[in-house]
Design an enzyme around this catalytic site. Sequence first.
Site, mmCIF file in Angstrom:
data_model
loop_
_atom_site.group_PDB
_atom_site.id
_atom_site.type_symbol
_atom_site.label_atom_id
_atom_site.label_comp_id
_atom_site.label_asym_id
_atom_site.label_seq_id
_atom_site.Cartn_x
_atom_site.Cartn_y
_atom_site.Cartn_z
ATOM 1 N N ASN A 47 0.637 -1.086 -0.044
ATOM 2 C CA ASN A 47 -0.019 -0.109 0.129
ATOM 3 C C ASN A 47 0.809 1.291 -0.056
ATOM 4 O O ASN A 47 0.704 2.056 -0.670
ATOM 5 C CB ASN A 47 -0.865 -0.044 1.373
ATOM 6 N N HIS A 81 -3.170 3.147 -2.165
ATOM 7 C CA HIS A 81 -4.165 2.428 -1.637
ATOM 8 C C HIS A 81 -5.267 1.907 -2.566
ATOM 9 O O HIS A 81 -5.626 0.705 -2.435
ATOM 10 C CB HIS A 81 -5.131 3.226 -0.794
ATOM 11 N N ASP A 98 -6.181 -2.117 -3.328
ATOM 12 C CA ASP A 98 -7.581 -2.692 -3.264
ATOM 13 C C ASP A 98 -7.868 -3.510 -4.395
ATOM 14 O O ASP A 98 -8.167 -4.670 -4.504
ATOM 15 C CB ASP A 98 -8.558 -1.547 -3.597
ATOM 16 N N GLU A 152 -6.470 -7.522 5.071
ATOM 17 C CA GLU A 152 -5.947 -8.251 4.066
ATOM 18 C C GLU A 152 -5.681 -9.883 4.467
ATOM 19 O O GLU A 152 -4.870 -10.560 4.195
ATOM 20 C CB GLU A 152 -4.313 -7.893 3.713
HETATM 21 N N1 LIG Z 1 -5.764 -1.006 -0.020
HETATM 22 C C1 LIG Z 1 -6.184 -1.674 1.085
HETATM 23 N N2 LIG Z 1 -5.489 -2.008 2.173
HETATM 24 C C2 LIG Z 1 -5.891 -2.480 3.270
HETATM 25 C C3 LIG Z 1 -7.147 -2.806 3.326
HETATM 26 N N3 LIG Z 1 -7.390 -3.499 4.516
HETATM 27 C C4 LIG Z 1 -6.287 -3.471 5.287
HETATM 28 N N4 LIG Z 1 -5.365 -2.970 4.578
HETATM 29 C C5 LIG Z 1 -3.957 -2.741 4.708
HETATM 30 O O1 LIG Z 1 -3.165 -3.844 5.168
HETATM 31 C C6 LIG Z 1 -2.103 -3.530 5.716
HETATM 32 C C7 LIG Z 1 -1.810 -4.733 6.765
HETATM 33 O O2 LIG Z 1 -0.595 -4.364 7.385
HETATM 34 P P1 LIG Z 1 0.054 -5.392 8.364
HETATM 35 O O3 LIG Z 1 -1.080 -6.018 9.294
HETATM 36 O O4 LIG Z 1 1.107 -4.496 9.128
HETATM 37 O O5 LIG Z 1 0.672 -6.493 7.389
HETATM 38 P P2 LIG Z 1 1.734 -6.714 6.457
HETATM 39 O O6 LIG Z 1 2.219 -5.325 6.138
HETATM 40 O O7 LIG Z 1 1.057 -7.571 5.538
HETATM 41 O O8 LIG Z 1 2.817 -7.699 7.251
HETATM 42 P P3 LIG Z 1 2.879 -9.172 7.416
HETATM 43 O O9 LIG Z 1 1.425 -9.451 7.473
HETATM 44 O O10 LIG Z 1 3.573 -9.414 8.736
HETATM 45 O O11 LIG Z 1 3.642 -9.563 6.264
HETATM 46 C C8 LIG Z 1 -2.429 -1.998 6.524
HETATM 47 O O12 LIG Z 1 -1.405 -1.323 5.937
HETATM 48 C C9 LIG Z 1 -3.672 -1.721 6.208
HETATM 49 O O13 LIG Z 1 -3.942 -0.500 5.926
HETATM 50 C C10 LIG Z 1 -8.182 -2.687 2.244
HETATM 51 O O14 LIG Z 1 -9.427 -2.984 2.201
HETATM 52 N N5 LIG Z 1 -7.588 -1.963 1.197
#
Ligand SMILES: Nc1nc2c(ncn2[C@@H]2O[C@H](COP(=O)(O)OP(=O)(O)OP(=O)(O)O)[C@@H](O)[C@H]2O)c(=O)[nH]1
Length: 301
Positions: A182, A187, A191, A218
Amino acid sequence: MMVERHRILVVDDERINRKLLSELLEEHHDVVIAKSGEQALERVQADSAVDLILLDVVMPGMSGHDVLRRLKASDATKDVPVIFITSLNSVDDEEIGLDLGAADYITKPFHPGIVRLRVENHLRFVRQRKILETLAGRDCLTEIDNRRRFEEVLEREWRRAGRGSGPMSVAIIDVDYFKQYNDHYGHARGDQALKAVAKALSGGPNRASDFVARYGGEEFVMLFPGTPADGARELAESVRHAVASLAIPHAHSAVAPHLTVSIGGATSDDYQSPGHALIEAADTMLYRAKAEGRNRVLWRD
Ligand SMILES: Nc1nc2c(ncn2[C@@H]2O[C@H](COP(=O)(O)OP(=O)(O)OP(=O)(O)O)[C@@H](O)[C@H]2O)c(=O)[nH]1
């Protein structure tokens, strides 16, 4: 009054109108601008989070009417409400616009207070539609089932299962380094990636009784009733491969140059214990899969 922020696309070929409308709305909402019909379509296709479009009718190149026809022809954009803002002010023009599926019609020169109120009215419908989709068990972004529906299905399958029905397996799938994705690609691309992952998960070689849902953010979840650990782990591996073979570039992942997932799974036939204990076990395995380097499947038998 606390107003929920929404994303509004303003489409007008005249700079002064784009400026007036943005200034009017940007205090409470995120405004995205397009200078032509072609650019408007590009923006909406790239950004699935657009909640409402203010669309000029008379523009060089693609007209507002053409843009609306194209939006209505695509499943991904047909429900985004469009308000025409136009200097065409005959009743016939208004009828054409509404007949094409516009949510509303505002004539220029517009009164700022009226534009703001009409926009808020339509955004209220947008919020209501999202609530209805959630209640109906749908995830608005990926169009697959949501966590609420998953919990209903888990409870039902768990209650139904018993002696002789075999073990039940569950897998939690989490995109690796998605925060970095992201941060780097934006963003809107995030998505799109989540939509592609959801499609890969639901397009697998699943039986009718297998179930996939977006668990939140995610994270996704899959349920395999009547499936022992070996079979379920194999299915999870094929899901991991399916996501990797989407080949979505991820320059900021420490594990691969493309988007990958980690998967934690668990299998149980102890139907006396609560169903959510199985989820907790899968979650623990997911945590370990992350800690051990990501892009892998770990399972608790
Ligand atoms: N674009 C988008 N991003 C999302 C959505 N829901 C969650 N996210 C993003 O997903 C990210 C999850 O980050 P983290 O939980 O830190 O996990 P990660 O960066 O995947 O790291 P690891 O899981 O440890 O590999 C966050 O930046 C959220 O903002 C969505 O509906 N759309």
